[in-house]
Design a protein around this motif. Structure first.
Motif, short mmCIF file in Angstrom:
data_model
loop_
_atom_site.label_atom_id
_atom_site.label_comp_id
_atom_site.label_asym_id
_atom_site.label_seq_id
_atom_site.Cartn_x
_atom_site.Cartn_y
_atom_site.Cartn_z
N VAL A 160 0.65 -1.27 0.10
CA VAL A 160 -0.12 0.05 0.01
C VAL A 160 0.73 1.27 -0.09
O VAL A 160 1.62 1.46 1.03
CB VAL A 160 -0.97 0.06 1.22
CG1 VAL A 160 -1.78 1.16 1.30
CG2 VAL A 160 -2.01 -1.16 1.03
N GLY A 161 0.55 2.12 -0.83
CA GLY A 161 1.21 3.47 -1.01
C GLY A 161 2.52 3.14 -2.08
O GLY A 161 3.01 4.34 -2.29
N GLN A 162 2.67 2.19 -2.55
CA GLN A 162 3.87 1.70 -3.63
C GLN A 162 3.47 1.94 -5.04
O GLN A 162 2.10 1.93 -5.12
CB GLN A 162 4.47 0.63 -3.44
CG GLN A 162 5.04 0.26 -1.81
CD GLN A 162 6.48 1.09 -1.59
OE1 GLN A 162 6.90 1.79 -2.54
NE2 GLN A 162 6.58 1.13 -0.38
N LYS A 163 4.40 2.35 -5.70
CA LYS A 163 3.92 2.73 -7.24
C LYS A 163 4.12 1.54 -8.03
O LYS A 163 4.96 0.52 -7.70
CB LYS A 163 4.57 3.80 -7.89
CG LYS A 163 4.32 5.04 -7.16
CD LYS A 163 5.30 6.21 -7.78
CE LYS A 163 5.06 7.63 -7.12
NZ LYS A 163 5.96 8.70 -7.65
N VAL A 164 3.33 1.18 -9.00
CA VAL A 164 3.46 0.21 -10.02
C VAL A 164 4.86 0.42 -10.93
O VAL A 164 5.44 1.35 -11.17
CB VAL A 164 2.56 0.06 -11.04
CG1 VAL A 164 2.74 -0.90 -12.28
CG2 VAL A 164 1.14 -0.36 -10.44
N GLY A 165 5.79 -0.91 -10.76
CA GLY A 165 7.11 -0.70 -11.29
C GLY A 165 8.01 -0.66 -10.05
O GLY A 165 9.31 -0.81 -10.44
N THR A 166 7.58 -0.66 -8.85
CA THR A 166 8.54 -0.68 -7.86
C THR A 166 9.15 -2.08 -7.45
O THR A 166 8.34 -3.03 -7.35
CB THR A 166 7.82 0.08 -6.47
OG1 THR A 166 7.41 1.33 -6.78
CG2 THR A 166 8.60 -0.17 -5.12
N LYS A 167 10.31 -1.95 -7.05
CA LYS A 167 11.11 -3.24 -6.51
C LYS A 167 11.13 -2.91 -5.08
O LYS A 167 11.88 -1.95 -4.77
CB LYS A 167 12.24 -3.66 -7.41
CG LYS A 167 11.82 -4.01 -8.90
CD LYS A 167 13.27 -4.33 -9.56
CE LYS A 167 12.90 -4.72 -10.98
NZ LYS A 167 14.24 -5.03 -11.90
N LEU A 168 10.98 -3.72 -4.29
CA LEU A 168 11.35 -3.47 -2.80
C LEU A 168 11.72 -5.08 -1.99
O LEU A 168 11.32 -6.05 -2.49
CB LEU A 168 10.09 -2.76 -2.29
CG LEU A 168 8.58 -3.68 -2.07
CD1 LEU A 168 8.56 -4.54 -0.87
CD2 LEU A 168 7.73 -2.71 -2.10
N ILE A 169 12.20 -4.83 -0.90
CA ILE A 169 12.24 -5.91 0.03
C ILE A 169 11.72 -5.56 1.40
O ILE A 169 12.28 -4.46 1.89
CB ILE A 169 13.78 -6.19 -0.02
CG1 ILE A 169 14.23 -7.64 0.59
CG2 ILE A 169 14.84 -5.20 0.55
CD1 ILE A 169 15.53 -8.34 0.54
N VAL A 170 11.20 -6.38 2.12
CA VAL A 170 10.63 -6.04 3.40
C VAL A 170 10.97 -7.44 4.46
O VAL A 170 10.85 -8.52 4.04
CB VAL A 170 9.10 -6.00 3.16
CG1 VAL A 170 8.44 -7.15 2.58
CG2 VAL A 170 8.42 -5.66 4.58
N THR A 171 11.15 -7.07 5.43
CA THR A 171 11.29 -7.88 6.61
C THR A 171 10.21 -7.92 7.41
O THR A 171 9.91 -6.80 7.95
CB THR A 171 12.76 -7.74 7.36
OG1 THR A 171 12.78 -8.81 8.54
CG2 THR A 171 12.81 -6.42 8.09
N ILE A 172 9.52 -8.92 7.79
CA ILE A 172 8.46 -9.26 8.66
C ILE A 172 8.36 -10.04 9.81
O ILE A 172 8.94 -11.33 9.65
CB ILE A 172 7.37 -9.62 7.69
CG1 ILE A 172 7.00 -8.93 6.26
CG2 ILE A 172 5.88 -9.58 8.42
CD1 ILE A 172 6.16 -9.41 5.28
N PRO A 173 8.38 -9.54 10.97
CA PRO A 173 8.40 -10.07 12.01
C PRO A 173 7.22 -10.85 12.19
O PRO A 173 6.14 -10.80 11.79
CB PRO A 173 8.63 -9.21 13.45
CG PRO A 173 8.76 -7.79 12.60
CD PRO A 173 8.32 -7.84 11.34
#
Length: 316
Positions: free
Chosen positions: A271-284
């Protein structure tokens, strides 16, 4: 089936709205579109002898214990506010960050306790679950007593061990909206392969981060993902605890799902990211499959997801 994103209950309330909370998946019309009232009208709820008689203990936001006389047999929906928070009051259409814990009314045993995102006022969700988040301030803990016929058409749910004809006790903690902080230290190394090849994520030799963190690797320039959108993406999920890739879409078709039908930490990252974005997230664990290692295959584990957002569209 994408294992990490479309597990059946009770391994994940990653698909809470679809697998456990969604009425259409338990005897209703599975093709029916969710409906959320435009006006923030509150449900007609009141406490009663049964809901008032449930004693709830445990830290807020963690799996609580509930003590009550068994067998508990409810004839109507009752809700008691155990602890009232002081945050913003939930309204129809809000994506509510919650911890949902369900107990058998017959035995008092816990059936499951998982993080969940519930859209307040969504009429495709069972009222028994909506009641826990309806028109209450953030920080509130509620206990709802629900008769058997208000869930799964009274037929029970073998996935969670609920027998036909059983009433349930539902404890819901309504938490603050989930927001990731910027991930700046001990970020895994990411290498993207040729088209059609899976990327490589190399985790650092450190303890898993305690916080929910996100790093944008490449920002897109397309439409912005909104809560409840249906998102098309590629992803790869790695367990920080085992170092193993437990699921990915690479090598097959991209995944597509609603942001509120996946684990909290995954949906909130989109949510809040743009199409085309690449991201990495760490989730507890508390924003993934829960802190209890015995309750789910990935329970108690910190997860890392690499994500490429390909498209987004408003919910039907």
């Amino acid at each position: 089936m994408n294992r990490a994103l479309r597990r059946v209950a009770p391994v994940a309330l990653a698909t809470a709205a679809a697998a456990l909370l969604l009425a259409g998946c338990a005897g209703g019309d599975p093709e029916a579109s969710p409906s959320t009232p435009a006006a923030a009208e509150c449900m007609d709820l009141s406490s009663g002898e049964l809901s008032d008689g449930v004693k709830v203990e445990g830290d807020f936001g963690a799996a609580p214990t509930a003590t009550f006389d068994t067998p508990l047999e409810a004839e109507e929906l009752q809700r008691t506010v155990v602890t009232e928070g002081d945050g913003e009051t939930t309204a129809a259409g809000d994506s509510v960050n919650a911890v949902v814990t369900v107990f058998s009314g017959a035995s008092g045993d816990q059936l499951f306790s998982q993080p969940a995102t519930i859209t307040a006022g969504d009429t495709s969700v069972f009222e028994a679950f909506l009641a826990g988040v309806d028109c209450v301030p953030t920080g509130t803990r509620t206990v709802t007593v629900a008769p058997a016929d208000s869930l799964y058409d009274g037929a029970g749910n073998e996935n969670i061990g609920l027998a036909a004809g059983e009433s349930v006790v539902i404890v819901v903690d309504v938490k603050e909206p989930l927001t990731a902080s910027e991930w700046t230290e001990d970020v895994p190394e990411v290498k993207f392969g040729a088209e059609g090849e899976a990327p490589t994520v190399t985790l650092p030799d450190t303890e898993p981060p305690a916080d929910y963190q996100l790093k944008v690797l490449e920002e897109g320039d397309g439409d912005v993902v909104a809560a409840g959108d249906t998102v098309t993406l590629n992803y790869q999920g790695t367990s920080w605890d085992t170092g193993e890739v437990f699921d990915q879409s690479y090598g097959g078709d991209p995944a597509q799902f609603s942001t509120d039908q996946v684990i909290q930490g995954f949906g909130a990252a989109l949510v809040g990211q743009k199409v085309g974005t690449k991201l990495i997230v760490t989730i507890p664990p508390e924003y993934a499959y829960g802190t209890d290692a015995e309750a789910a295959e990935l329970g108690g584990q910190t997860l890392v997801f690499l994500v490429e957002i390909l498209d987004t569209a408003p919910a039907a």
